[in-house]
Write a protein that holds these residues in place. Structure first.
Motif, PDB file in Angstrom:
ATOM      1  N   ILE A 293     -74.292 -15.448 -14.458  1.00 43.85           N
ATOM      2  CA  ILE A 293     -73.097 -15.176 -14.863  1.00 43.85           C
ATOM      3  C   ILE A 293     -72.691 -14.082 -13.872  1.00 43.85           C
ATOM      4  CG2 ILE A 293     -73.351 -15.257 -17.478  1.00 43.85           C
ATOM      5  CD1 ILE A 293     -73.682 -12.357 -17.626  1.00 43.85           C
ATOM      6  N   THR A 294     -71.574 -13.812 -13.732  1.00 47.23           N
ATOM      7  CA  THR A 294     -70.870 -12.903 -13.003  1.00 47.23           C
ATOM      8  C   THR A 294     -70.508 -11.504 -13.731  1.00 47.23           C
ATOM      9  OG1 THR A 294     -70.240 -14.310 -11.424  1.00 47.23           O
ATOM     10  CG2 THR A 294     -69.505 -12.062 -10.916  1.00 47.23           C
ATOM     11  N   PRO A 295     -71.020 -10.522 -14.262  1.00 48.36           N
ATOM     12  CA  PRO A 295     -70.781  -9.698 -14.993  1.00 48.36           C
ATOM     13  C   PRO A 295     -69.768  -8.834 -14.448  1.00 48.36           C
ATOM     14  CG  PRO A 295     -72.790  -9.033 -13.639  1.00 48.36           C
ATOM     15  CD  PRO A 295     -72.845 -10.415 -13.531  1.00 48.36           C
ATOM     16  N   SER A 296     -68.606  -8.316 -15.400  1.00 44.99           N
ATOM     17  CA  SER A 296     -67.438  -7.624 -14.821  1.00 44.99           C
ATOM     18  C   SER A 296     -66.846  -6.742 -16.169  1.00 44.99           C
ATOM     19  CB  SER A 296     -66.597  -8.501 -14.250  1.00 44.99           C
ATOM     20  OG  SER A 296     -66.127  -9.677 -15.172  1.00 44.99           O
ATOM     21  N   ASP A 297     -66.215  -6.060 -15.833  1.00 39.50           N
ATOM     22  CA  ASP A 297     -65.535  -5.216 -16.968  1.00 39.50           C
ATOM     23  C   ASP A 297     -64.180  -5.839 -17.227  1.00 39.50           C
ATOM     24  OD1 ASP A 297     -63.488  -4.540 -15.074  1.00 39.50           O
ATOM     25  OD2 ASP A 297     -64.218  -2.655 -14.503  1.00 39.50           O
ATOM     26  N   ALA A 298     -63.603  -5.170 -18.416  1.00 39.57           N
ATOM     27  CA  ALA A 298     -62.513  -5.870 -18.940  1.00 39.57           C
ATOM     28  C   ALA A 298     -61.165  -6.007 -17.789  1.00 39.57           C
ATOM     29  CB  ALA A 298     -61.915  -4.851 -20.111  1.00 39.57           C
ATOM     30  N   GLU A 299     -61.038  -5.363 -17.049  1.00 39.58           N
ATOM     31  CA  GLU A 299     -60.330  -5.818 -15.746  1.00 39.58           C
ATOM     32  C   GLU A 299     -60.795  -6.476 -14.766  1.00 39.58           C
ATOM     33  OE1 GLU A 299     -61.156  -2.133 -16.886  1.00 39.58           O
ATOM     34  OE2 GLU A 299     -59.712  -2.700 -18.085  1.00 39.58           O
ATOM     35  N   GLY A 300     -62.107  -7.127 -14.774  1.00 44.90           N
ATOM     36  CA  GLY A 300     -62.273  -8.396 -13.942  1.00 44.90           C
ATOM     37  C   GLY A 300     -62.809  -7.698 -12.655  1.00 44.90           C
ATOM     38  N   ARG A 301     -63.330  -6.385 -12.858  1.00 41.35           N
ATOM     39  CA  ARG A 301     -64.149  -6.026 -11.546  1.00 41.35           C
ATOM     40  C   ARG A 301     -65.587  -6.136 -11.851  1.00 41.35           C
ATOM     41  NH1 ARG A 301     -63.399  -2.713  -7.401  1.00 41.35           N
ATOM     42  NH2 ARG A 301     -64.667  -1.224  -6.818  1.00 41.35           N
ATOM     43  N   VAL A 302     -66.220  -6.574 -10.813  1.00 40.75           N
ATOM     44  CA  VAL A 302     -67.507  -7.200 -10.847  1.00 40.75           C
ATOM     45  C   VAL A 302     -68.536  -5.783 -10.911  1.00 40.75           C
ATOM     46  CG1 VAL A 302     -69.371  -8.301  -9.410  1.00 40.75           C
ATOM     47  CG2 VAL A 302     -67.074  -9.145  -9.553  1.00 40.75           C
ATOM     48  N   ASP A 303     -69.364  -5.660 -11.940  1.00 39.67           N
ATOM     49  CA  ASP A 303     -70.303  -4.813 -12.068  1.00 39.67           C
ATOM     50  C   ASP A 303     -71.354  -5.331 -10.979  1.00 39.67           C
ATOM     51  OD1 ASP A 303     -72.499  -3.548 -13.005  1.00 39.67           O
ATOM     52  OD2 ASP A 303     -72.831  -4.337 -14.930  1.00 39.67           O
ATOM     53  N   ALA A 304     -71.309  -4.368  -9.844  1.00 43.76           N
ATOM     54  CA  ALA A 304     -72.402  -4.492  -8.922  1.00 43.76           C
ATOM     55  C   ALA A 304     -74.006  -4.513  -9.494  1.00 43.76           C
ATOM     56  CB  ALA A 304     -72.103  -3.511  -7.581  1.00 43.76           C
ATOM     57  N   GLU A 305     -74.084  -3.418 -10.064  1.00 41.12           N
ATOM     58  CA  GLU A 305     -75.460  -3.029 -10.629  1.00 41.12           C
ATOM     59  C   GLU A 305     -76.026  -4.019 -11.405  1.00 41.12           C
ATOM     60  OE1 GLU A 305     -77.622  -0.978  -9.305  1.00 41.12           O
ATOM     61  OE2 GLU A 305     -75.981  -0.452  -7.749  1.00 41.12           O
ATOM     62  N   GLY A 306     -75.566  -4.504 -12.352  1.00 38.10           N
ATOM     63  CA  GLY A 306     -75.607  -5.539 -13.171  1.00 38.10           C
ATOM     64  C   GLY A 306     -76.104  -7.208 -12.319  1.00 38.10           C
TER      65      GLY A 306
END
Length: 297
Positions: A12-25
């Motif tokens: 998966i590509t983890p991201s926040d509610a605004e669609g910004r990728v969670d780099a650490e995840g």
């Protein structure tokens, strides 16, 4: 890059509610794959929700992945887009950010003809500057490739492999043979649809493009390596042990299941992009309880 083969793990590509990728995840997910020794990583595939991310975030995800993997594993990147010119730009972005190949699906709103899909691949292969993998995923694109069209596109310069849905079990040998007969000798044809892939590999498939491999690379590598070693009995036995996971994938969608499991395993805190909803709590509990009974790594 070397010919695509073996296990290609799709996280998966983890991201926040605004669609910004969670780099650490994302780095945690990718380190798990690289350390396990997968043969390639399928970044921004359908499981990676590429269609829900902006061009900037897709480019950022590739850059994060290239830095995290640091050349240990080839990175195949989803570059699908509705417009041909957009797919060309995404191919160039991915190449500049460190991708080794592009996964090109014929994303559409208006249904596409075979000739339109061929011209799409011809343009992106010619102008994108990135080796291409034919990405046949009719469940999301609503376009299904015939073996003849796969063979026609496979002969374009810069097209290096095909990712196709695995045939149903009783048609595995015939389905794989039809595709292998359509493409040039030595052209890699690999398969997705985890619950049917083992038989497709045994029948001669070159690669497993795996959703489960994006979370449980060692488990999926064991099946892949058994097939490569000619130990079909072991491959089938290992696959049979995963039947409860395959049933969850089919009942609730592999995407929703792996989001729940990534969170359960503490690899990242992410929910699928809206309007896709997370699994209901009672289904999530069923998923977690089932997976606890399996020997997954």
């Amino acid at each position: 890059m070397h010919a695509i083969s073996g296990l290609s793990a799709f996280p998966i590509t983890p991201s926040d509610a605004e669609g910004r990728v969670d780099a650490e995840g994302l780095r945690r997910l990718l380190e798990r794959l690289a350390s396990a020794g997968v043969d390639s990583i399928g970044l921004l595939g359908s499981t990676g929700t590429y269609a829900y991310l902006s061009r900037e975030e897709r480019r950022r995800a590739v850059a994060i992945a290239a830095e995290a993997v640091d050349g240990r594993v080839p990175i195949l990147v989803g570059i699908g887009a509705l417009r041909t010119d957009a797919a060309i730009r995404l191919a160039r972005d991915a190449r500049a950010a460190g991708a080794d190949a592009g996964l090109l699906a014929p994303v559409s709103y208006t249904p596409l003809t075979d000739d339109e899909v061929f011209r799409h691949f011809e343009a992106v292969a010619g102008k994108g500057g990135l080796p291409l993998v034919i990405y046949d995923n009719p469940g999301t694109t609503h376009f299904r490739f015939s073996p003849a069209l796969i063979g026609r596109i496979a002969r374009l310069p810069g097209v290096v492999a095909a990712k196709c849905p695995a045939p149903v079990l009783e048609a595995a040998a015939a389905g794989v043979t039809a595709l292998r007969d359509a493409v040039p000798a030595g052209f890699p044809v690999g398969f997705s649809g985890d619950w049917n892939v083992t038989e497709a590999l045994i029948a001669g498939g070159a690669a497993w493009f795996s959703v489960a491999g994006g979370l449980f690379p060692k488990t999926c590598l064991a099946i892949t390596r058994a097939v490569q070693a000619g130990d079909t009995a072991q491959a089938r036995a290992l696959n049979a042990e995963l039947a409860p996971l395959w049933a969850l994938f089919q009942a609730h969608s592999s995407l929703r299941v792996v989001y729940a499991l990534a969170d359960h395993l503490g690899l990242c805190r992410a929910e699928p992009p809206r309007p896709i909803l997370p699994l209901a709590p009672e289904i999530r509990d069923e998923v977690v309880a089932t997976v606890r009974t399996l020997n997954l790594a």
